[in-house]
Design a protein around this motif. Sequence first.
Motif, PDB file in Angstrom:
ATOM      1  N   ALA A  46      43.031  -2.944 -30.421  1.00 39.41           N
ATOM      2  CA  ALA A  46      42.355  -4.696 -30.423  1.00 39.41           C
ATOM      3  C   ALA A  46      42.272  -5.283 -31.696  1.00 39.41           C
ATOM      4  N   ALA A  47      42.720  -4.544 -32.738  1.00 43.85           N
ATOM      5  CA  ALA A  47      42.163  -4.678 -34.193  1.00 43.85           C
ATOM      6  C   ALA A  47      43.967  -5.021 -34.469  1.00 43.85           C
ATOM      7  N   ILE A  48      45.236  -4.725 -34.073  1.00 40.81           N
ATOM      8  CA  ILE A  48      46.060  -5.353 -34.356  1.00 40.81           C
ATOM      9  C   ILE A  48      46.296  -6.630 -33.378  1.00 40.81           C
ATOM     10  N   ALA A  49      45.252  -6.788 -32.111  1.00 44.36           N
ATOM     11  CA  ALA A  49      46.055  -7.879 -31.597  1.00 44.36           C
ATOM     12  C   ALA A  49      44.898  -9.291 -32.378  1.00 44.36           C
ATOM     13  N   LEU A  50      43.861  -8.809 -32.810  1.00 43.48           N
ATOM     14  CA  LEU A  50      43.633 -10.151 -32.800  1.00 43.48           C
ATOM     15  C   LEU A  50      43.912 -10.793 -33.750  1.00 43.48           C
ATOM     16  N   PRO A  51      44.628 -11.119 -34.818  1.00 45.93           N
ATOM     17  CA  PRO A  51      44.935 -12.061 -35.574  1.00 45.93           C
ATOM     18  C   PRO A  51      46.227 -12.268 -35.145  1.00 45.93           C
ATOM     19  N   LEU A  52      46.722 -12.384 -33.948  1.00 44.89           N
ATOM     20  CA  LEU A  52      47.867 -12.309 -33.294  1.00 44.89           C
ATOM     21  C   LEU A  52      47.923 -13.347 -32.222  1.00 44.89           C
ATOM     22  N   VAL A  53      46.777 -13.076 -31.288  1.00 48.70           N
ATOM     23  CA  VAL A  53      46.921 -14.294 -30.072  1.00 48.70           C
ATOM     24  C   VAL A  53      45.613 -14.911 -30.259  1.00 48.70           C
ATOM     25  N   ASP A  54      45.234 -16.112 -29.494  1.00 45.70           N
ATOM     26  CA  ASP A  54      44.245 -16.913 -29.606  1.00 45.70           C
ATOM     27  C   ASP A  54      42.959 -16.949 -28.905  1.00 45.70           C
ATOM     28  N   CYS A  55      42.624 -15.599 -27.898  1.00 46.34           N
ATOM     29  CA  CYS A  55      41.504 -14.903 -27.170  1.00 46.34           C
ATOM     30  C   CYS A  55      42.270 -13.830 -27.043  1.00 46.34           C
ATOM     31  N   LEU A  56      40.982 -12.885 -27.411  1.00 50.52           N
ATOM     32  CA  LEU A  56      40.878 -10.835 -27.684  1.00 50.52           C
ATOM     33  C   LEU A  56      39.650 -11.046 -26.852  1.00 50.52           C
ATOM     34  N   LEU A  57      39.694 -10.580 -25.645  1.00 56.54           N
ATOM     35  CA  LEU A  57      37.997 -10.043 -25.000  1.00 56.54           C
ATOM     36  C   LEU A  57      38.795  -8.617 -24.694  1.00 56.54           C
ATOM     37  N   GLY A  58      37.281  -7.842 -24.131  1.00 56.12           N
ATOM     38  CA  GLY A  58      37.098  -7.133 -23.436  1.00 56.12           C
ATOM     39  C   GLY A  58      37.264  -6.632 -22.199  1.00 56.12           C
ATOM     40  N   SER A  59      37.508  -6.341 -21.305  1.00 54.76           N
ATOM     41  CA  SER A  59      36.842  -6.116 -20.459  1.00 54.76           C
ATOM     42  C   SER A  59      37.284  -4.201 -19.419  1.00 54.76           C
ATOM     43  N   PRO A  60      36.998  -3.962 -18.198  1.00 50.12           N
ATOM     44  CA  PRO A  60      36.066  -2.731 -18.085  1.00 50.12           C
ATOM     45  C   PRO A  60      38.017  -2.467 -17.374  1.00 50.12           C
ATOM     46  N   ARG A  61      38.888  -1.223 -17.758  1.00 53.98           N
ATOM     47  CA  ARG A  61      39.729  -0.640 -17.323  1.00 53.98           C
ATOM     48  C   ARG A  61      40.768  -1.482 -16.002  1.00 53.98           C
ATOM     49  N   GLY A  62      41.690  -1.085 -16.267  1.00 52.64           N
ATOM     50  CA  GLY A  62      42.403  -1.568 -15.180  1.00 52.64           C
ATOM     51  C   GLY A  62      43.084  -2.692 -15.173  1.00 52.64           C
ATOM     52  N   ARG A  63      44.354  -3.028 -15.046  1.00 52.08           N
ATOM     53  CA  ARG A  63      45.576  -5.071 -15.417  1.00 52.08           C
ATOM     54  C   ARG A  63      44.821  -5.330 -13.818  1.00 52.08           C
ATOM     55  N   ALA A  64      44.444  -5.358 -12.810  1.00 44.18           N
ATOM     56  CA  ALA A  64      44.100  -6.045 -12.368  1.00 44.18           C
ATOM     57  C   ALA A  64      42.489  -7.082 -12.644  1.00 44.18           C
ATOM     58  N   ARG A  65      41.524  -6.459 -12.816  1.00 46.72           N
ATOM     59  CA  ARG A  65      40.309  -6.545 -13.526  1.00 46.72           C
ATOM     60  C   ARG A  65      40.529  -6.839 -15.223  1.00 46.72           C
ATOM     61  N   GLN A  66      42.199  -6.739 -16.042  1.00 43.03           N
ATOM     62  CA  GLN A  66      42.103  -7.258 -17.185  1.00 43.03           C
ATOM     63  C   GLN A  66      42.602  -8.438 -16.871  1.00 43.03           C
ATOM     64  N   MET A  67      43.751  -9.004 -16.123  1.00 41.34           N
ATOM     65  CA  MET A  67      44.046 -10.069 -15.555  1.00 41.34           C
ATOM     66  C   MET A  67      43.192 -11.224 -15.365  1.00 41.34           C
ATOM     67  N   ASN A  68      42.590 -10.830 -14.521  1.00 40.01           N
ATOM     68  CA  ASN A  68      41.488 -11.843 -13.059  1.00 40.01           C
ATOM     69  C   ASN A  68      40.923 -12.196 -14.875  1.00 40.01           C
ATOM     70  N   ALA A  69      40.383 -11.701 -15.366  1.00 35.40           N
ATOM     71  CA  ALA A  69      39.722 -11.173 -16.720  1.00 35.40           C
ATOM     72  C   ALA A  69      39.812 -12.794 -18.014  1.00 35.40           C
ATOM     73  N   GLY A  70      41.268 -12.552 -18.018  1.00 33.39           N
ATOM     74  CA  GLY A  70      42.056 -13.165 -18.984  1.00 33.39           C
ATOM     75  C   GLY A  70      42.136 -14.777 -18.288  1.00 33.39           C
ATOM     76  N   ALA A  71      42.766 -14.612 -16.840  1.00 36.02           N
ATOM     77  CA  ALA A  71      42.823 -15.527 -16.684  1.00 36.02           C
ATOM     78  C   ALA A  71      41.794 -16.837 -15.976  1.00 36.02           C
ATOM     79  N   ALA A  72      41.037 -16.340 -16.354  1.00 32.03           N
ATOM     80  CA  ALA A  72      39.469 -16.893 -16.454  1.00 32.03           C
ATOM     81  C   ALA A  72      39.072 -17.474 -17.481  1.00 32.03           C
ATOM     82  N   LEU A  73      40.011 -17.604 -18.402  1.00 35.96           N
ATOM     83  CA  LEU A  73      39.900 -18.162 -19.850  1.00 35.96           C
ATOM     84  C   LEU A  73      40.992 -19.232 -20.271  1.00 35.96           C
ATOM     85  N   ALA A  74      42.516 -18.838 -19.170  1.00 35.28           N
ATOM     86  CA  ALA A  74      43.292 -19.928 -19.858  1.00 35.28           C
ATOM     87  C   ALA A  74      43.006 -21.417 -19.676  1.00 35.28           C
TER      88      ALA A  74
END
Length: 227
Positions: A46-74
Amino acid sequence: MTASISIVIPIYNEAAGLKAHLTGLQALRPDCEIIAVDGGSNDSSAAIALPLVDCLLGSPRGRARQMNAGAALARADIVLFLHADTVLPPQAPQTIRQALANGGVWGRFDLGFASAEPIFTVIAAMMNWRSRLTGIATGDQAIFVRRTAFEAVRGFPEIQLMEDIALSKLLKSLAPPCCLRAKVLTSARRWRQFGVLRTVIAMWVWRWRYFCGADPALLAAEYYKDS
């Protein structure tokens, strides 16, 4: 400038290669926005990603959940789902926009491995052939989709494994995929770690069991037990 493509990257304990991966995407900004979704990493991802992305968020583990969470903010009209160990080909955004401008709804790239070993060339060719034949994309192939279509099928089914297959089946009901010849390059690390033949056989067995109705949670427990 409004982003034309939102790139959603699920991450979990990817610290070793994450900085290089995200640095390679910086040239795509601001035409593309980068959204990283951390599934509870216990390393410095998370610390590595923070300065290199437009948005960093947390989600319960699992690719489907994580990708859905990201898409909801797209914010863009096109969403691209990119694994943290997969590298896009040159001119990827332009290639995606052209494919969808010609009437496409969703699609994926051909796959290559970041390895010069001939066996991986064969495996990639088989995976790409199978994908064209079936219209099913794997997550390693960097699935992209119009946001309206993604919302119409209610996103990734939140299962613990085979979420890429499940989404492909839903999107196929709307339109066939755009199968792009340009190649994404993905890591061969897991294949080497567990053995190429063993991994090939296991992948086929897991897919067959899934198509026969096996519980994705059970398959995920087997898939991740040695990770």
